[in-house]
Write an enzyme that holds these catalytic residues in place. Structure first.
Site, PDB file in Angstrom:
ATOM      1  N   HIS A 192      15.791   8.337  -6.652  1.00 58.51           N
ATOM      2  CA  HIS A 192      16.304   7.219  -7.445  1.00 58.51           C
ATOM      3  C   HIS A 192      17.428   6.490  -6.720  1.00 58.51           C
ATOM      4  O   HIS A 192      17.479   5.271  -6.698  1.00 58.51           O
ATOM      5  CB  HIS A 192      16.876   7.733  -8.766  1.00 58.51           C
ATOM      6  CG  HIS A 192      15.847   7.819  -9.856  1.00 58.51           C
ATOM      7  ND1 HIS A 192      16.100   8.400 -11.054  1.00 58.51           N
ATOM      8  CD2 HIS A 192      14.584   7.388  -9.904  1.00 58.51           C
ATOM      9  CE1 HIS A 192      15.014   8.325 -11.803  1.00 58.51           C
ATOM     10  NE2 HIS A 192      14.079   7.722 -11.123  1.00 58.51           N
ATOM     11  N   ARG A 298       3.408  -3.293  -6.558  1.00 57.83           N
ATOM     12  CA  ARG A 298       3.442  -1.986  -7.216  1.00 57.83           C
ATOM     13  C   ARG A 298       3.837  -2.220  -8.673  1.00 57.83           C
ATOM     14  O   ARG A 298       4.807  -2.955  -8.925  1.00 57.83           O
ATOM     15  CB  ARG A 298       4.448  -1.066  -6.533  1.00 57.83           C
ATOM     16  CG  ARG A 298       4.056  -0.653  -5.118  1.00 57.83           C
ATOM     17  CD  ARG A 298       5.090   0.328  -4.541  1.00 57.83           C
ATOM     18  NE  ARG A 298       4.634   0.979  -3.332  1.00 57.83           N
ATOM     19  CZ  ARG A 298       5.013   0.642  -2.098  1.00 57.83           C
ATOM     20  NH1 ARG A 298       5.856  -0.367  -1.923  1.00 57.83           N
ATOM     21  NH2 ARG A 298       4.571   1.302  -1.051  1.00 57.83           N
ATOM     22  N   ASN A 455       0.772   5.415   4.011  1.00 56.58           N
ATOM     23  CA  ASN A 455       1.765   6.426   3.609  1.00 56.58           C
ATOM     24  C   ASN A 455       1.066   7.663   3.060  1.00 56.58           C
ATOM     25  O   ASN A 455       1.338   8.788   3.466  1.00 56.58           O
ATOM     26  CB  ASN A 455       2.708   5.874   2.532  1.00 56.58           C
ATOM     27  CG  ASN A 455       3.321   4.556   2.916  1.00 56.58           C
ATOM     28  OD1 ASN A 455       3.347   4.214   4.088  1.00 56.58           O
ATOM     29  ND2 ASN A 455       3.803   3.803   1.951  1.00 56.58           N
ATOM     30  N   ASP A 456       0.168   7.426   2.125  1.00 54.57           N
ATOM     31  CA  ASP A 456      -0.553   8.564   1.566  1.00 54.57           C
ATOM     32  C   ASP A 456      -1.635   9.062   2.503  1.00 54.57           C
ATOM     33  O   ASP A 456      -1.914  10.259   2.549  1.00 54.57           O
ATOM     34  CB  ASP A 456      -1.147   8.201   0.196  1.00 54.57           C
ATOM     35  CG  ASP A 456      -0.097   8.318  -0.888  1.00 54.57           C
ATOM     36  OD1 ASP A 456       0.606   9.345  -0.917  1.00 54.57           O
ATOM     37  OD2 ASP A 456       0.052   7.380  -1.683  1.00 54.57           O
ATOM     38  N   CYS A 503      -1.353  -1.944   3.733  1.00 53.35           N
ATOM     39  CA  CYS A 503      -0.113  -2.154   2.973  1.00 53.35           C
ATOM     40  C   CYS A 503       0.831  -0.961   3.079  1.00 53.35           C
ATOM     41  O   CYS A 503       1.881  -0.935   2.463  1.00 53.35           O
ATOM     42  CB  CYS A 503      -0.422  -2.447   1.508  1.00 53.35           C
ATOM     43  SG  CYS A 503      -1.237  -1.076   0.680  1.00 53.35           S
TER      44      CYS A 503
END
Ligand code: PEP
Ligand code: MG
Length: 572
Positions: A192, A298, A455-456, A503
């Site tokens: 966060h 997102r 990223n994933d 992306c």
């Protein structure tokens, strides 16, 4: 650089939010508070219960004060904290410990919150790491307020805050008092605090091990979040040269923005650079940096703070802000919750990254899914030709078929209600799971476009948790295995004549972007701040040179080799 500067101590960390600043250090070494289980007399019960109520009222007022000048994303985090502070169950438990067990107010607060914290810790779930920090922070503030402790910490303007970890509320408060940079011992790049730092546009380092200990006697620092380091007590010469560099960088960015250079390779081959965004506030930078629309919107922020899903009208308003805030296409990704992305809907799972995430959850949560589709499809009807729908975390062909059916059904319903639709709205999928890349030729027949989420894809092909600081050295997005999966996906898209973009972070990366263009990806989407840097690199080379670079990358055996190949490209 003088020898003095080479000797200056450094703290290394991960860049949570990019940027470079020089400033005085504000090091806070908070030890865990020890609260003693003191008993009170029966005649003191009412007074201690009242002390809790007063502390809670003061804390809620503090949070309300913060809310007045915050952007939407940060406000939602504070709102979520307010919910915890005002929670009825917590109040009943604290009152019971004071009334029945006759414990003093501070211990009752401490013990009650620790009960929740321990349960979250026992679950061992990464998903709750941020929740624990939030609860600890709320606990400590309530204890402090009930004991009438007020914090009067002086903050020098432009200070770099160095802490073990920090709650969103505290970070916002410190920022308002003048803090312009953050270094944390703990936390991942998706914590966060890192997210808030990005939203406040201040540089931030996370996972900077022992930063508090190393910096405790230092007075000033250079926080270079781009390089992932904090230099302690640099010499006057270095400070001077860094200040000069900051000024020059500001100027360079301004002139680069003004130039409006064409997006094409040295030999005139065109490409498109788009923005990855999550909040309307990011559109200004996307526009200033010449982003050609939004390549990845997102939408998880709509569910942020653990709240239930937003009403359809709130979703409509959010989408309208995005569509009116930038020109060009906008690729809207369906809610990708689960994994490290917190949400009230996500259950406690042993392997959340391999669990009920993205499309897997949406296909089960039909109300949430259809309400998001309705909002997007209504918007597509208002802005025909501009919206694309992107499906996250696809691993099975059946999933995209189910999504297409749902899109058709919702469109049919809208037509029956007399609401205009865009019949041609493209439906695409994220390629971020190895099975999707390996079967890309089959998927390509079911969707209108691919968007490769490196990223994933890196996380799942190397079997390495993208948020785990202990193994972040294995999280190598230049790894040739990842490149091979990217190539398979790009080839399948080209063969089947569907669009393909990237992306993930590789698209905004100086080493990754030229290789992607060399592989045939002409559509790259990245953090708005990366657009000028990537444009500058891609315009320097003819396409053939980038193709050669890409072929060499595919033949390499390690991420390190890829870096050497890039050095050859950029050096010669
Ligand atoms: C990705 O996985 O590369 C991606 C762009 O999605 P996110 O980072 O939101 O998971
Ligand atoms: Mg992803």
């Amino acid at each position: 650089m003088s020898s003095n500067d080479l000797e200056a101590a450094k703290v290394q960390g991960l860049p949570g939010s990019e940027g470079l600043i020089v400033g005085p250090l504000l090091v806070i070494d908070e030890k865990e508070r020890i609260v003693h289980p003191e008993k009170i007399s029966a005649s003191d019960i009412d007074r201690h219960q009242q002390l809790f109520i007063n502390a809670r009222t003061l804390y809620l007022a503090e949070l309300d004060d913060l809310l007045s000048n915050l952007d939407k994303q940060t406000s939602e985090i504070i709102e979520a904290q307010k919910h915890i502070v005002a929670d009825q169950e917590i109040e009943i438990m604290i009152n019971k410990m004071i009334g029945d067990d006759q414990y003093c107010v501070d211990y009752a607060i401490y013990k009650t919150f620790n009960g929740f914290i321990e349960r979250l810790k026992e679950s061992g779930s990464d998903l709750f790491r941020q929740r624990i920090i939030d609860l600890e922070n709320i606990r400590d503030r309530l204890v402090a307020l009930s004991c009438d402790e007020q914090e009067h910490l002086e903050v020098e303007k432009g200070a770099i805050l160095v802490v073990r970890e920090i709650s969103p509320t505290d970070l916002v408060t410190y920022h308002e008092r003048g803090v312009k940079g953050l270094v944390m011992d703990k936390g991942g790049v998706t914590s966060h605090a890192a997210l808030i730092a990005r939203s406040l546009n201040i540089p931030c380092l996370v996972s900077a091990k022992h930063a508090v200990h190393s910096a405790r006697d230092a007075k000033t620092g250079i926080l270079d979040a781009n390089k992932g380091e904090l230099i302690l007590d640099p010499s006057a010469d270095v400070v001077k040269s860094i200040k000069k560099a900051i000024k020059a960088e500001k100027k360079r960015l301004q002139s680069e923005r003004k130039k409006k250079e064409r997006s094409e390779t040295l030999d005139g081959f065109p490409f498109h650079l788009r923005a990855n965004i999550e909040f309307p506030q990011e559109l200004d930078l996307a526009n200033q940096n010449g982003g050609e629309g939004v390549g990845l919107l997102r939408t998880e922020a709509l569910l942020y703070g653990g709240m239930a899903n937003k009403s359809e009208s709130e979703q409509d308003a959010f989408l309208k802000k995005i569509l009116t805030g930038i020109q060009g296409p906008v690729t809207i990704r369906l809610f990708d919750v689960g994994g490290d992305k917190l949400n009230v809907h996500t259950p406690d799972e042993d392997n959340p990254f391999l669990g009920w995430r993205g499309i897997r959850m949406l296909l089960d949560e039909k109300d949430m899914f259809c309400s998001q589709l309705r909002s997007i499809l209504k918007c597509a009807g208002k802005y025909p030709g501009r919206i694309k729908i992107l499906v996250p975390m696809v691993s099975l062909v059946e999933e995209v078929i189910e999504v297409r059916n749902a899109v058709e059904q919702v469109q049919q319903k809208l037509l029956e209600e007399g609401i205009p639709i865009d019949e041609q709205v493209p439906v695409g999928m994220m390629i971020e799971v190895p099975s999707a890349a390996l079967l890309a030729d089959k998927f390509a027949r079911e969707v209108d476009f691919f968007s490769i989420g490196t990223n994933d894809l890196t996380q799942y092909s190397l079997a390495v948790d993208r948020g785990n600081e202990r193994i972040c050295n294995i999280y190598q997005h230049y790894h040739p295995a990842v490149w091979k999966l990217i190539k398979m996906s790009v080839d399948a898209a080209i063969e089947n004549e569907i669009e393909v973009s990237v992306c993930g972070e590789l698209a905004g990366d100086p080493i990754g972007a030229p290789c992607l263009l060399g592989l045939g990806v002409t559509d790259l989407s990245m953090a708005p701040s990366s657009i000028p840097k990537v444009k500058k690199i891609l315009t320097q080379y003819p396409l053939d040179r980038l193709k050669k670079y890409a072929m060499d990358v595919l033949e390499s055996t390690s991420g390190k080799e890829v870096q050497i190949l890039y050095d050859e490209l950029s050096g010669g």
